[in-house]
Design an enzyme around this catalytic site. Structure first.
Site, short mmCIF file in Angstrom:
data_model
loop_
_atom_site.label_atom_id
_atom_site.label_comp_id
_atom_site.label_asym_id
_atom_site.label_seq_id
_atom_site.Cartn_x
_atom_site.Cartn_y
_atom_site.Cartn_z
N ILE A 1 -8.71 2.25 -3.24
CA ILE A 1 -9.35 1.34 -4.19
C ILE A 1 -10.76 1.04 -3.70
CG2 ILE A 1 -8.24 -0.61 -3.05
CD1 ILE A 1 -8.34 -2.07 -5.75
N LYS B 1 2.51 -2.61 6.07
CA LYS B 1 2.74 -2.60 4.63
C LYS B 1 4.18 -2.24 4.30
CE LYS B 1 -1.22 -4.03 3.12
NZ LYS B 1 -1.34 -5.33 2.43
N TYR C 1 -1.14 0.02 10.10
CA TYR C 1 -1.26 -0.46 8.73
C TYR C 1 -0.04 -0.06 7.91
CZ TYR C 1 -3.37 -1.10 4.08
OH TYR C 1 -3.65 -1.49 2.80
N SER D 1 0.84 -1.19 0.00
CA SER D 1 0.00 0.00 0.00
C SER D 1 0.87 1.24 0.00
CB SER D 1 -0.88 0.01 1.26
OG SER D 1 -1.53 1.25 1.42
N ALA E 1 2.97 0.62 8.96
CA ALA E 1 4.13 -0.16 9.41
C ALA E 1 4.08 -1.58 8.86
CB ALA E 1 4.19 -0.18 10.94
#
Length: 173
Positions: A115, A87, A83, A70, A85
């Site tokens: 998305i 990704k 999140y 991401s 960290a």
């Protein structure tokens, strides 16, 4: 293996910024459990699936793995620390896999932007507008658009690409 006799590609797409066992939010509101569960969902699942197919692909002499990362793993965002960290971990793990498993296996990741998917209608209007305002195309991406990026990365057209993270984020600013 039982049905097709080989494994050519793996796409690690499981992930999320929050779920049944953890939440996202400002750092001061998160607990260690939220980070651990976010990591488990986003990084550990990709590691386990990749490790399972690695000996098969090595034995075949060829394979391609794509990890879905991401933009949050590259650029910070408010309320997205766990999140982001996780990704970032996916992106780093992708590079490690690429170097350790080459030349037989190519491993790349895609840093997605906002998305719209069937399971994301819960996106609050404010969150959706924020995601759209941060990219040059001025809209959310679609699953079909990202599928094309995956297909390219696992195809022979990308045979000289490994250890890379492709930004598919609508031109994030």
């Amino acid at each position: 293996m039982a049905e097709f006799g080989k494994i050519d590609i793996l796409v690690n797409v499981a992930g999320g910024s929050w779920g049944e066992t953890f939440r996202s939010g400002p750092l001061v509101e998160l607990e260690p459990h939220d980070f651990i569960e976010c990591y488990r969902l986003n990084v550990l699942t990709a590691f386990m699936c990749s490790r399972a197919v690695q000996p098969i692909m090595k034995g075949q002499g060829k394979g391609a793995i794509v990890n879905i990362a991401s933009g949050a793993g590259v650029n910070p965002g408010t309320g997205q620390a766990a999140y982001g960290a996780a990704k970032a971990g996916v992106i780093n793990m992708t590079k490690s896999m690429a170097f350790e498993w080459a030349p037989e296996i190519r491993v790349n990741s895609i840093a997605l932007g906002g998305i719209e998917t069937p399971h994301r209608p819960m996106w609050a209007e404010q969150v959706q507008q924020s995601a759209v305002s941060r990219n040059a195309l001025g809209r959310l991406g679609t699953p079909d658009e990202h599928a094309g990026t995956v297909l390219w990365l696992v195809s022979d057209a990308a045979n000289f690409i490994t250890g890379e993270t492709v930004a598919a984020d609508g031109g994030r600013r």
